[in-house]
Design a protein around this motif. Structure first.
Motif, short mmCIF file in Angstrom:
data_model
loop_
_atom_site.label_atom_id
_atom_site.label_comp_id
_atom_site.label_asym_id
_atom_site.label_seq_id
_atom_site.Cartn_x
_atom_site.Cartn_y
_atom_site.Cartn_z
N ILE A 15 112.61 130.94 -157.56
CA ILE A 15 112.71 130.64 -156.13
C ILE A 15 111.87 129.40 -155.85
O ILE A 15 110.68 129.37 -156.16
CB ILE A 15 112.20 131.82 -155.28
N PRO A 16 112.46 128.34 -155.27
CA PRO A 16 111.67 127.14 -154.95
C PRO A 16 110.62 127.47 -153.89
O PRO A 16 110.93 128.09 -152.87
CB PRO A 16 112.71 126.15 -154.44
N PHE A 17 109.39 127.03 -154.15
CA PHE A 17 108.28 127.44 -153.30
C PHE A 17 107.43 126.22 -152.94
O PHE A 17 107.16 125.37 -153.78
CB PHE A 17 107.42 128.47 -154.06
N ILE A 18 107.02 126.14 -151.67
CA ILE A 18 106.13 125.07 -151.22
C ILE A 18 104.69 125.53 -151.46
O ILE A 18 104.18 126.39 -150.74
CB ILE A 18 106.34 124.74 -149.73
N THR A 25 104.03 120.24 -153.39
CA THR A 25 102.65 120.62 -153.10
C THR A 25 102.21 119.96 -151.81
O THR A 25 102.48 118.76 -151.60
CB THR A 25 101.71 120.20 -154.24
N VAL A 26 101.54 120.70 -150.95
CA VAL A 26 101.09 120.18 -149.66
C VAL A 26 99.62 120.54 -149.46
O VAL A 26 99.07 121.39 -150.16
CB VAL A 26 101.93 120.75 -148.50
N ASP A 27 99.00 119.87 -148.48
CA ASP A 27 97.58 120.13 -148.24
C ASP A 27 97.29 120.53 -146.80
O ASP A 27 96.14 120.54 -146.38
CB ASP A 27 96.74 118.92 -148.61
N SER A 28 98.34 120.88 -146.02
CA SER A 28 98.12 121.29 -144.64
C SER A 28 99.27 122.16 -144.18
O SER A 28 100.34 122.21 -144.81
CB SER A 28 97.99 120.07 -143.72
N VAL A 29 99.05 122.83 -143.06
CA VAL A 29 100.09 123.69 -142.49
C VAL A 29 101.28 122.85 -142.03
O VAL A 29 102.44 123.20 -142.25
CB VAL A 29 99.51 124.51 -141.32
N THR A 42 102.35 119.87 -143.05
CA THR A 42 103.16 119.33 -144.14
C THR A 42 103.98 120.44 -144.81
O THR A 42 105.11 120.20 -145.26
CB THR A 42 102.27 118.62 -145.17
N ALA A 43 103.43 121.64 -144.87
CA ALA A 43 104.20 122.77 -145.42
C ALA A 43 105.41 123.06 -144.55
O ALA A 43 106.53 123.23 -145.06
CB ALA A 43 103.31 124.01 -145.53
N ALA A 44 105.21 123.12 -143.24
CA ALA A 44 106.32 123.38 -142.32
C ALA A 44 107.39 122.30 -142.42
O ALA A 44 108.60 122.58 -142.33
CB ALA A 44 105.80 123.49 -140.89
N THR A 45 106.96 121.06 -142.60
CA THR A 45 107.90 119.94 -142.69
C THR A 45 108.84 120.11 -143.89
O THR A 45 110.06 119.95 -143.78
CB THR A 45 107.14 118.61 -142.81
N GLY A 98 108.07 128.92 -147.93
CA GLY A 98 106.64 128.64 -147.83
C GLY A 98 105.97 129.61 -146.88
O GLY A 98 106.65 130.32 -146.11
N VAL A 99 104.67 129.65 -146.95
CA VAL A 99 103.87 130.56 -146.13
C VAL A 99 103.29 129.78 -144.95
O VAL A 99 102.70 128.71 -145.15
CB VAL A 99 102.74 131.20 -146.96
N LEU A 100 103.45 130.32 -143.75
CA LEU A 100 102.94 129.69 -142.54
C LEU A 100 102.25 130.73 -141.66
O LEU A 100 102.64 131.90 -141.66
CB LEU A 100 104.07 129.04 -141.72
N PRO A 101 101.27 130.31 -140.86
CA PRO A 101 100.71 131.22 -139.86
C PRO A 101 101.78 131.56 -138.83
O PRO A 101 102.53 130.68 -138.40
CB PRO A 101 99.58 130.41 -139.22
N THR A 102 101.86 132.80 -138.45
CA THR A 102 102.91 133.21 -137.50
C THR A 102 102.73 132.51 -136.16
O THR A 102 103.72 132.14 -135.51
CB THR A 102 102.90 134.73 -137.30
N HIS A 103 101.49 132.32 -135.70
CA HIS A 103 101.27 131.68 -134.40
C HIS A 103 101.75 130.23 -134.42
O HIS A 103 102.17 129.70 -133.40
CB HIS A 103 99.80 131.74 -134.00
N TYR A 104 101.68 129.59 -135.60
CA TYR A 104 102.17 128.21 -135.71
C TYR A 104 103.69 128.17 -135.82
O TYR A 104 104.35 127.34 -135.18
CB TYR A 104 101.53 127.54 -136.92
N ALA A 105 104.25 129.06 -136.61
CA ALA A 105 105.71 129.09 -136.77
C ALA A 105 106.40 129.38 -135.44
O ALA A 105 107.51 128.88 -135.18
CB ALA A 105 106.10 130.14 -137.80
#
Length: 387
Positions: free
Chosen positions: A264-267, A290-294, A296-299, A308-315
């Motif tokens: 599974i492709p993963f950020i 590979t990313v270094d911030s929330v 850039t991961a969302a992007t 990828g994994v994100l904070p729910t409040h941000y998503a």
């Protein structure tokens, strides 16, 4: 070969210039005490001229007097040493690579010595660089301790209050960052706040080196002499782009209904908490980026690179990006956040107030109750500076 003439000692640059002009192979060293071979051992006229310029600059210097710029450049130099290179130091400091490299070169020119060797062969301190590093560490530590002691003794809460936070702390309703800063501003109106967005390692290094007063981070390493106190937490979940071509297959894999061997492709996050590490080990994931911030991961998740994994409040703020939650037995992941500061800064009034506010239990109820509680905390914390 030693020089005994005091006239030679007083005019090393003149003798060096004469040596070059007359195509001689020898000239006086920078301290006027020793003859050096300019054109031997692979040296060229160009290197001799460079030596002449440096020697002239040193000879023109009066007694060395430390300036604010010197202190700043010495701090950068210590960061380069402790991160074993310019690139790693620039990342840790949150600074531009060119600026760090230029600062190091300027410090070498200012001191008149080569501090380190850097390049393809790696990073290595010179003997002079090691000595300067040891003195610089002692100097900056004593300067910072003096400033801290003066503020504590006088109880004068003025000057700067430097806070470092990791990205997207603001959108977490549990962080109470805004309310905490508001309480500090009400109690200490003469305080000038500097709020910086940094990576977790950069926050810890800046705290240790006294470039920050307090930090909020989610991935502490237990760096000495810092103290960490858990303040709040946030939920993380797995997300994927709604239009990802393998969405159905990936959702089934996380639900335990599809045991396909295809990865599974993963950020991947450059800095991860143990809970996220455990998730990565539980599934057949293959880093797609590979990313270094929330952000850039969302992007990259939205761009279809993978899950990828994100904070729910941000998503929840990204509805226009059409991100879809991927259900998994391990979610939600709970990530604790910590307030960090140096152990010898605990009595700083502003730090005590900020820390105490964030650690207070926030009341449930309407806005009237919340405002009354805020006012009570503010009065309590203002009084605490007199204790």
């Amino acid at each position: 070969m030693k020089l005994r003439s005091s006239a030679f000692r007083r005019a090393p640059c003149l003798l060096l210039g004469l040596a070059i002009a007359n195509r001689q192979n020898y000239a006086v060293s920078g301290d006027g005490d020793e003859i050096i071979d300019l054109l031997g051992a692979g040296n060229t006229a160009k290197s001799a001229q460079s030596y002449l310029r440096k020697t002239a600059r040193i000879a023109s210097m009066g007694p060395f007097q430390l300036s604010n710029l010197d202190v700043k450049q010495l701090r950068i130099f210590t960061a380069v040493v402790e991160n074993e290179g310019v690139s790693a130091a620039a990342y840790a400091l949150g600074a531009n690579l060119t600026a760090v490299s230029r600062s190091l070169s300027e410090l070498e020119d200012r001191l008149g010595v080569r501090l380190c060797r850097r390049g393809r062969g790696g990073f290595e301190l010179t003997p002079q660089g090691l000595s300067i590093y040891e003195h610089a560490k002692r100097l900056t530590l004593e300067l910072n301790e003096f400033e801290t002691s003066v503020r504590i003794i006088s109880q004068a809460v003025k000057g700067r209050f430097r806070i470092g936070i990791i990205d997207n702390t603001l959108s977490n309703p549990a962080s109470r960052l805004v309310q905490g800063l508001n309480m500090v501003a009400q109690a200490y109106p003469d305080l000038f706040v500097e709020l910086s967005l940094l990576s977790p390692p950069a926050i810890e290094i800046a705290l240790r080196e006294r470039r920050l007063d307090v930090g909020i981070t989610a991935q502490p390493t237990g760096l000495s002499p810092l103290e960490y106190t858990e303040a709040f937490s946030e939920q993380h979940r797995i997300y994927i782009s709604q239009d990802h071509p393998r969405r159905t297959e990936i959702e089934a894999a996380f639900a335990g209904k599809n045991h396909s061997l295809e990865a599974i492709p993963f950020i991947a996050r450059r800095y991860k908490a143990p809970t996220i590490d455990k998730l990565e080990q539980s599934y057949h994931l293959s880093p797609a980026a590979t990313v270094d911030s929330v952000e850039t991961a969302a992007t990259l998740i939205a761009a279809g690179f993978g899950v990828g994994v994100l904070p729910t409040h941000y998503a929840d703020l990204l509805s226009r990006l059409d991100l879809v939650e991927v259900a998994a037995p391990e979610t939600p992941l709970i990530l604790p956040f910590f307030i960090a500061h140096r152990s010898d800064m605990e009595k700083e009034p502003a730090i005590r107030m900020f820390r105490k506010f964030l650690l207070q239990q926030r009341p449930e109820g309407d806005s009237t109750e919340q405002k009354s509680w805020n006012a009570a905390v503010c009065l309590q914390l203002k009084a605490s500076k007199l204790a």
